[in-house]
Design an enzyme around this catalytic site. Structure first.
Site, PDB file in Angstrom:
ATOM      1  N   PHE A   2       0.800  -1.342   0.084  1.00  0.00           N
ATOM      2  CA  PHE A   2      -0.044   0.126   0.070  1.00  0.00           C
ATOM      3  C   PHE A   2       0.896   1.216   0.074  1.00  0.00           C
ATOM      4  O   PHE A   2       1.982   1.208   0.797  1.00  0.00           O
ATOM      5  CB  PHE A   2      -1.022   0.053   1.133  1.00  0.00           C
ATOM      6  CG  PHE A   2      -1.773   1.058   1.295  1.00  0.00           C
ATOM      7  CD1 PHE A   2      -3.048   0.888   0.551  1.00  0.00           C
ATOM      8  CD2 PHE A   2      -1.935   2.159   1.944  1.00  0.00           C
ATOM      9  CE1 PHE A   2      -3.885   2.052   0.268  1.00  0.00           C
ATOM     10  CE2 PHE A   2      -2.687   3.116   1.955  1.00  0.00           C
ATOM     11  CZ  PHE A   2      -3.849   2.787   1.254  1.00  0.00           C
ATOM     12  N   ASP A  56       2.034  -6.021   8.052  1.00  0.00           N
ATOM     13  CA  ASP A  56       0.871  -5.133   7.926  1.00  0.00           C
ATOM     14  C   ASP A  56      -0.193  -5.987   7.864  1.00  0.00           C
ATOM     15  O   ASP A  56      -0.478  -6.793   6.884  1.00  0.00           O
ATOM     16  CB  ASP A  56       1.044  -4.144   6.840  1.00  0.00           C
ATOM     17  CG  ASP A  56       0.047  -3.337   6.707  1.00  0.00           C
ATOM     18  OD1 ASP A  56      -1.281  -3.566   6.989  1.00  0.00           O
ATOM     19  OD2 ASP A  56       0.070  -2.201   6.074  1.00  0.00           O
ATOM     20  N   TYR A 104     -10.768  -0.423  11.043  1.00  0.00           N
ATOM     21  CA  TYR A 104     -11.826   0.273  10.487  1.00  0.00           C
ATOM     22  C   TYR A 104     -12.515  -0.590   9.247  1.00  0.00           C
ATOM     23  O   TYR A 104     -13.362  -0.676   8.891  1.00  0.00           O
ATOM     24  CB  TYR A 104     -11.961   1.234  10.200  1.00  0.00           C
ATOM     25  CG  TYR A 104     -10.685   2.106   9.183  1.00  0.00           C
ATOM     26  CD1 TYR A 104     -10.740   1.668   7.807  1.00  0.00           C
ATOM     27  CD2 TYR A 104      -9.445   2.737   9.811  1.00  0.00           C
ATOM     28  CE1 TYR A 104      -9.435   2.006   7.441  1.00  0.00           C
ATOM     29  CE2 TYR A 104      -8.340   3.004   9.330  1.00  0.00           C
ATOM     30  CZ  TYR A 104      -8.282   2.512   7.919  1.00  0.00           C
ATOM     31  OH  TYR A 104      -7.239   2.989   7.293  1.00  0.00           O
ATOM     32  N   LYS A 105     -11.449  -1.778   9.022  1.00  0.00           N
ATOM     33  CA  LYS A 105     -12.176  -2.731   7.801  1.00  0.00           C
ATOM     34  C   LYS A 105     -12.980  -3.794   8.463  1.00  0.00           C
ATOM     35  O   LYS A 105     -14.092  -3.739   8.965  1.00  0.00           O
ATOM     36  CB  LYS A 105     -10.889  -2.913   7.125  1.00  0.00           C
ATOM     37  CG  LYS A 105     -10.116  -2.158   6.508  1.00  0.00           C
ATOM     38  CD  LYS A 105      -9.005  -2.605   5.499  1.00  0.00           C
ATOM     39  CE  LYS A 105      -7.949  -1.489   5.040  1.00  0.00           C
ATOM     40  NZ  LYS A 105      -8.659  -0.166   4.735  1.00  0.00           N
ATOM     41  N   ARG A 122     -13.167  -4.382  -6.648  1.00  0.00           N
ATOM     42  CA  ARG A 122     -12.826  -5.032  -5.391  1.00  0.00           C
ATOM     43  C   ARG A 122     -14.122  -5.361  -4.873  1.00  0.00           C
ATOM     44  O   ARG A 122     -14.976  -4.418  -4.571  1.00  0.00           O
ATOM     45  CB  ARG A 122     -11.963  -4.268  -4.774  1.00  0.00           C
ATOM     46  CG  ARG A 122     -10.533  -3.974  -5.139  1.00  0.00           C
ATOM     47  CD  ARG A 122      -9.521  -3.646  -4.033  1.00  0.00           C
ATOM     48  NE  ARG A 122     -10.013  -2.687  -3.164  1.00  0.00           N
ATOM     49  CZ  ARG A 122      -9.659  -2.338  -1.865  1.00  0.00           C
ATOM     50  NH1 ARG A 122      -8.561  -2.865  -1.280  1.00  0.00           N
ATOM     51  NH2 ARG A 122     -10.285  -1.388  -1.118  1.00  0.00           N
TER      52      ARG A 122
END
Length: 432
Positions: free
Chosen positions: A160, A229, A254-255, A406
């Site tokens: 990322f 990560d 938050y995912k 996605r």
């Protein structure tokens, strides 16, 4: 459940017609009826849309607004400063870390919550380099007394962007060379000059799951430390941080953990590294005597070393409330459903979508798949426009430049009927 999905690719014959659609609808109904996690859907605030963007922002747990109102109105509004002790605000970072710990395979006292993922990547990576070099005052990570110069940081070449930016900054600050490498190449790339390796557990674009145990072992064999990560794996699949000897790890909440927009991230430090964790961001909250207001810095014991400044209480306590939906939930059961959902979705896409319009970037092998499906659109198809049309038709996923759709599958609230409907709507959007 087999190690490899029965779906070998998206080589179906296209739209299966009314009878074919009815078959998949019936199968979805049977799978949902047998799903042990299905009752959890009622714990979330959802509408009629199929929400497949939990890999960007998890859904709201229904009880969280009331909990946040209590924090604002009573704890802040009435108790005010007393809430640091009486409402447990001060200990929230470690307490919430202990709630996350079993979801990623960590013992209590090894995770602290606070700051953003990016800030925690910075703290973890600098600390890893310092430990590897013995700059923290301890023996170098490889155990040598006359150790080689470790002046290289290896970073996941497909990482990322923020992780890459931070790795480059850490390399400049520590006098290291930054060496991008694919996770598959890491065992051949690491060596005597390697100080630390920063890797993503799941590729955010493709949903590919990387082999954390094997890669961790390869990094350790070279005498280096690894930072993982976990943003796209925490809450979606078993991680096994302690079991596999991971040095340091970070992850967002938050995912798949559904902590809310911008909810604080977490930092994991292996037990035997905690006394050597030399944070590049020492703050009053990570001091052994935070209220002593001393001019010299003495790091706290254990996980609190990862703290910096005053905790973000509102978002932190919203996260704590959200984590209650995990009470009694097995991560293994979540993983099993995730694989079954993504298998079924890929099968439906293969049946409904005309050949040649999309291809899956997500591995068919279960051992290499996270909890999302990434579909690349064929040349000439505007993937952004397709996703916009999907959202308009009640299927919410997301789009990554230039051509990737996605779809994130959060097993706590996504069902098999959702997967079938999403594939059917996708077929219509691609042929509109």
């Amino acid at each position: 459940m087999s190690e490899r999905s029965e779906v070998s690719g998206l080589s179906g014959t296209g739209p299966s017609g009314t009878n074919g659609s009815a078959e998949y609808v019936r199968r979805a109904e049977k799978l949902d009826a047998a799903d042990e996690l299905a009752p959890l859907r009622g714990l979330f605030t959802l509408d009629d849309a199929v929400y497949l963007d939990g890999n960007s922002l998890g859904a709201l747990a229904a009880h969280v607004p009331g909990r946040v109102e209590d924090v604002v109105r009573r704890q802040w509004g009435e108790l005010r400063i007393r809430s640091w002790e009486e409402s447990g605000w001060w200990t929230a970072p470690e307490r919430i870390g202990d709630r996350i710990a079993p979801l990623v395979g960590a013992a209590p006292g090894r995770i602290v919550v606070g700051d953003s993922t990016s800030v925690n990547v910075f703290k973890a990576l600098v600390a890893a380099v310092r430990i590897a070099r013995g700059e923290d005052g301890g023996t170098p990570a490889d155990g040598a007394t006359a150790h080689p110069v470790r002046d290289e940081i290896v970073v996941d070449a497909s990482t990322f962007p923020s992780d890459g930016y931070i790795a480059a900054s850490v390399a400049r600050m520590t006098g290291c060379t930054l060496r991008p490498a694919t996770p598959a190449d890491v065992p051949q790339v690491v060596g005597k000059r390697t100080a630390a390796v920063l890797l993503n557990h799941v590729d955010y674009r493709t949903g590919r799951l990387h082999d954390l145990p094997a890669l961790t072992a390869a990094v350790h064999a070279a005498g280096a430390l690894v930072v993982w990560d976990l943003c796209h794996s925490a809450g979606a699949l078993p991680v096994g941080l302690d079991e596999h000897g991971v040095d340091l790890a970070v992850g967002c909440t938050y995912k798949f953990l559904n902590g809310g927009p911008g909810s604080p991230a977490f930092l994991y430090v292996r037990g035997d590294h905690q006394d050597r964790f030399d944070s590049p961001l020492p703050g009053w909250n990570s001091h052994a005597e935070p209220f002593g207001m001393r001019g010299d810095f003495e790091p706290a014991e254990g996980a609190p070393r990862g703290r910096v400044g005053t905790p973000d209480i509102l978002s932190m306590l919203a996260l704590e409330a959200a984590l209650e939906v995990w009470d009694g939930v097995s991560v293994d059961a979540v993983r099993a459903k995730s694989l079954a959902l993504t298998d079924f979705f890929l099968e439906c896409v293969g049946a409904y979508v005309p050949p040649g319009l999309v291809e899956s970037l997500t591995p068919a092998a279960h051992a290499e798949r996270g909890s999302q499906v990434a579909l690349r659109c064929a040349p000439g198809i505007d993937a952004g426009a397709v996703m916009k049309l999907l959202v308009e038709r009640g299927v919410v996923g997301d789009f990554r430049q230039p051509d990737v759709l996605r779809f994130g599958f959060t097993p706590l609230y996504v069902g098999f009927a959702d997967a079938e409907r999403a594939a059917r709507v996708l077929a219509g959007a691609l042929t509109a």
